[in-house]
Design a protein around this motif. Structure first.
Motif, short mmCIF file in Angstrom:
data_model
loop_
_atom_site.label_atom_id
_atom_site.label_comp_id
_atom_site.label_asym_id
_atom_site.label_seq_id
_atom_site.Cartn_x
_atom_site.Cartn_y
_atom_site.Cartn_z
N ARG A 5 0.86 -1.19 0.00
CA ARG A 5 0.00 0.00 0.00
C ARG A 5 0.89 1.24 0.00
NH1 ARG A 5 -2.37 0.17 6.24
NH2 ARG A 5 -0.34 0.06 7.28
N HIS A 14 -11.47 -3.30 -10.15
CA HIS A 14 -10.52 -2.37 -9.56
C HIS A 14 -10.59 -1.07 -10.35
CE1 HIS A 14 -9.04 -6.06 -7.76
NE2 HIS A 14 -8.76 -6.54 -8.95
N LEU A 39 -3.09 6.75 1.82
CA LEU A 39 -3.52 5.43 1.34
C LEU A 39 -3.39 4.44 2.50
CD1 LEU A 39 -1.76 5.45 -2.14
CD2 LEU A 39 -4.15 5.95 -1.62
N ASP A 55 -4.20 -0.42 -2.10
CA ASP A 55 -4.30 0.93 -2.67
C ASP A 55 -2.88 1.49 -2.80
OD1 ASP A 55 -6.98 0.58 -2.59
OD2 ASP A 55 -7.38 2.04 -1.02
N LEU A 83 -6.76 1.44 -7.03
CA LEU A 83 -7.62 1.15 -5.89
C LEU A 83 -8.11 -0.28 -6.03
CD1 LEU A 83 -9.68 4.47 -5.74
CD2 LEU A 83 -7.58 3.88 -4.49
N CYS A 112 -12.56 -1.85 -5.90
CA CYS A 112 -13.33 -0.61 -5.84
C CYS A 112 -14.26 -0.57 -7.04
CB CYS A 112 -12.40 0.60 -5.84
SG CYS A 112 -13.26 2.19 -5.79
#
Length: 513
Positions: A363, A388, A410, A415, A428, A431
């Motif tokens: 991340r 995504h 983040l 992410d 992301l 998502c």
């Protein structure tokens, strides 16, 4: 009759044959699937056929070399279009084909990315199709367009061209399987429309899945109007009729459901920790009872994330009902799934599925090459269960790039971001498109529209400039500090010595009487 077809194994002839003079369009999400379909179509052509392969975003030579030596057209002409020239090439397509294709009856396969139609130089889609359709009819040639890349707006425009196109299909990955959506298809054998099929990809190309080949037809059964329900999903309401069977525990409910074939099985869930266990139970139930069972999962406490919903649906649920749905609307949802057939793959490899749905350990801010490798790995292992978001954001320019990065936080695993040539690339994990605005609001400390002047959703890893990412210079030390602030753990902060406590004594200067 034309002998040219998509050559998808076990598909009916009227669903895949191409008539002479027709213009057909297949939209594939993945470039690899588009290439596999093109090879399959070319390999199926008879030896006396003459074909032309025009590529942009693929190598025509590589595709041609992948054809078996004893298969394919007797004569295959190859052309490549440079990506910067896509728009201009589309505008002059009729003239170029007139010059390059001299033989009537020629079969033309045109491969290009869906982004070609987003170019400023690209012609109007309707006019382009109408002009080309007229040329094909006069020359008695057949054109198959295979484009790759996710482009919902392009698909909507193509759906309105059913009077111009001879056929339109979509090839995409979803819920661990390969789907082929046949919107409409006109051949010399008739017209087909509105069909969704599950495919498999083997060494010989695409074919109908074993489930589709079996083609189970649901017949009337004694239990299709029976509702096997956990009592908690009814919010204390009594059984609506004699057809409703209520159970206190989920285990008792699922034990009884093992004998059902077309009943509705309604399960409650109130904790995120139950998701994996329930997914395994639903998969076992689906394996035993078949695709006619209607499995409904109701969230009685707010606990399901997007990833959890997709896991349950991939493992057997027809639908998940979110927390807060009124009881009256819940009953309407139950009615809406009656008669449905669960169409997902029943050959689920749990370990592989969980790996695909589990976010990566990374991340925060990354080096460009590391960002590219991570995103490539995630997209490479995807099978369509979750979506995504890959974004390109351009800062407004009033601040230094480090100041922008200080406004980005983040916190979720999966992410990740990087900076290339002054642009901010953001990935992301898990998502949805409709959750993008709230996600950006959570990530940016200030309003994200105030931070960035341009916003572009990229269709996938193929849209990233790979060469630029791999050759980008490493980040200066200040960027590494920004990465640590974004992605570092409290242990890492402690190791750096930030905010280290110091012991000292305060003197007592006053004594209260």
């Amino acid at each position: 009759m034309s002998q040219v077809s998509l050559a998808i194994g076990h598909l009916r002839d009227e669903q895949m044959y191409l008539r002479q003079g027709g213009l057909y369009w297949i939209a594939a999400d993945l470039a690899g699937d588009a290439a596999a379909l093109a090879r399959q179509c070319l390999a199926s052509m008879p030896a006396h056929a003459e074909a032309t392969l025009v590529c942009c975003g693929h190598s025509s030579q590589t595709l041609a070399e992948a054809l078996p030596a004893d298969q394919g057209p007797g004569e295959l002409t190859l052309f490549d279009i440079a990506e910067p020239a896509m728009g201009l090439a589309l505008k002059s397509m009729v003239g170029e084909l007139t010059r390059a294709v001299a033989t009537p009856g020629n079969v033309i396969v045109l491969m290009l990315p869906a982004s070609a139609w987003q170019s400023e130089a690209a012609p109007a889609l309707r006019h382009w199709c109408q002009t080309l359709s007229g040329w094909l009819s006069r020359r008695r040639c057949t054109l198959l367009v295979i484009c790759h890349g996710q482009a919902p707006q392009l698909h909507e425009r193509l759906l309105r061209l059913n009077e111009t196109l001879s056929g339109l299909g979509q090839l995409y990955r979803r819920d661990g399987g390969i789907r082929y959506q046949l919107h409409y298809w006109h051949s010399e054998l008739g017209v087909c429309s509105g069909q969704e099929l599950e495919l498999e990809l083997g060494e010989q190309g695409f074919m109908l899945s074993a489930t589709e080949q079996a083609n189970p037809q649901l017949t009337h059964t004694d239990d299709q109007r029976i509702y096997l329900t956990q009592r908690s999903v009814l919010e204390g309401s009594p059984a609506l009729s004699d057809q409703w069977r209520l159970f206190e525990s989920r285990d008792d409910l699922l034990l009884q459901a093992r004998h059902a074939r077309a009943a509705s099985v309604i399960v409650a869930i109130d904790s995120n920790q139950q998701v994996e266990g329930l997914a395994r139970q639903l998969h076992a139930l689906r394996e035993r009872c078949g695709s006619g069972l209607k499995i409904i999962v109701r969230e009685v406490e707010p606990c399901l994330r997007y990833r959890d919903e997709r896991l349950l649906v991939s493992c057997g649920a027809n639908i998940t009902v979110p927390y807060g749905t009124t009881l009256a609307y819940f009953f309407s949802i139950i009615d809406s799934v009656q008669g449905q057939t669960w169409r997902h793959s029943r050959q689920t490899d749990f370990q592989s599925l969980f790996e695909r749905l589990r976010p990566p350990a990374e991340r925060g801010l990354m080096m460009p090459a590391e960002f590219l490798n991570t995103v490539t790995r995630i997209y490479g292992g995807a099978s369509g269960e979750i979506s995504h978001q890959l974004l390109k954001l351009t800062p407004r320019g009033a601040l230094d790039i480090e100041q922008y990065l200080n406004q980005i936080s983040l916190r979720r695993y999966g992410d990740i971001a990087c900076v290339v040539n002054g642009d901010f690339y953001l990935f992301l994990f898990a998502c949805r498109a409709d959750g993008l605005e709230p996600a950006l609001g959570n990530i940016c400390r200030l309003a994200w529209r105030d931070l960035f002047s341009a916003f572009q959703i990229l269709p996938g890893v193929d849209a990233l400039p790979r060469d630029i990412f791999l050759s980008a210079a490493e980040l200066p030390p200040t960027f590494h500090l920004a990465e640590e602030r974004t992605a570092g753990s409290s242990a890492q902060v402690a190791e750096r010595g930030a905010y280290a406590p110091e012991r000292f004594t305060l003197p007592i200067s006053d004594v209260c009487p």
